[in-house]
Design a protein around this motif. Structure first.
Motif, short mmCIF file in Angstrom:
data_model
loop_
_atom_site.label_atom_id
_atom_site.label_comp_id
_atom_site.label_asym_id
_atom_site.label_seq_id
_atom_site.Cartn_x
_atom_site.Cartn_y
_atom_site.Cartn_z
N VAL A 82 0.66 -1.08 -0.10
CA VAL A 82 -0.25 -0.04 -0.02
C VAL A 82 0.93 1.28 0.05
N THR A 83 1.98 1.05 0.55
CA THR A 83 2.67 2.50 0.87
C THR A 83 3.30 2.57 -0.64
N ALA A 84 3.89 1.65 -1.00
CA ALA A 84 4.65 1.59 -2.53
C ALA A 84 3.62 2.00 -3.48
N GLY A 85 2.35 1.55 -3.46
CA GLY A 85 1.28 1.92 -4.28
C GLY A 85 1.04 3.45 -4.34
N ALA A 86 1.01 4.02 -2.87
CA ALA A 86 0.86 5.43 -2.71
C ALA A 86 1.91 6.45 -3.24
N GLN A 87 3.15 5.79 -3.02
CA GLN A 87 4.16 6.56 -3.74
C GLN A 87 4.33 6.50 -5.21
N VAL A 88 3.78 5.56 -5.75
CA VAL A 88 3.67 5.43 -7.46
C VAL A 88 2.61 6.35 -7.62
N TRP A 89 1.55 6.57 -6.92
CA TRP A 89 0.56 7.22 -7.24
C TRP A 89 0.82 8.86 -7.16
N LEU A 90 1.69 9.16 -6.15
CA LEU A 90 2.13 10.40 -6.16
C LEU A 90 3.01 10.71 -7.18
N GLN A 91 4.01 9.82 -7.53
CA GLN A 91 4.65 10.29 -8.73
C GLN A 91 3.85 10.47 -10.06
#
Length: 175
Positions: A82-91
């Motif tokens: 979930v954390t990595a997905g949130a960062q990908v979404w932020l990018q």
């Protein structure tokens, strides 16, 4: 035989986690890629997965213990996912999408009395959204997302094979 295979899988997972953390530290030292707040959470999740996998491999518990290790491993891997997905979404998100997200996250963190995290989030939000390094056109958070996906799939083998053993046996009280 089932537990021996599961122990070996968890040992391989601990080696994978160690290599991921080693690579992260190598990239940090060699290329000067300082980790942001979300990267630190992902690193903590990788380290926790590695330690738990090594404990599961060394401990050699019975079926119930292996089920508990698998569930714990799955929860930690899903947290990292979930954390990595949130960062990908932020990018990939535009600035118009980022502002409401950050204000909602600030509100959530203030409800949890995590004021120091709010300050860190404000300073790191744009830093997390930058793509600073890629390999084969895939950014570090995307690689992290792939790693956490693989790590989240690993404990499904012991969980589902244990479930199939339970369905096949007539003596279900043993489980």
């Amino acid at each position: 035989m089932y537990l021996a295979r599961t122990r070996f899988l968890f040992f391989l997972a601990s080696l994978a986690c160690a290599s991921i953390i080693g690579t992260a530290f190598y990239l940090q030292q060699t290329f000067g890629l300082d980790p942001c707040f979300l990267c630190l959470i992902q690193r903590a999740a990788i380290i926790a997965c590695g330690v738990l996998a090594l404990c599961a491999a060394c401990h050699a518990p019975g079926p119930t213990g292996m089920r508990r290790y698998s569930l714990g491993f799955l929860l930690i891997a899903l947290t990292g996912l979930v954390t990595a997905g949130a960062q990908v979404w932020l990018q990939t998100a535009s600035a118009d999408q980022l502002i409401p997200f950050i204000t909602k996250l600030e509100h959530l963190l203030s409800l949890l009395s995590l004021d120091m995290c709010i300050d860190r989030l404000r300073s790191d939000a744009m830093f997390c959204a930058e793509i600073t390094w890629t390999l084969f056109g895939i950014s570090l958070p995307e690689w992290s997302l792939l790693a956490f996906t693989g790590l989240a799939l690993l404990p499904l083998y012991p969980l589902f094979s244990e479930f199939s053993h339970w369905l096949a046996t007539k003596d279900r009280a043993r489980y």
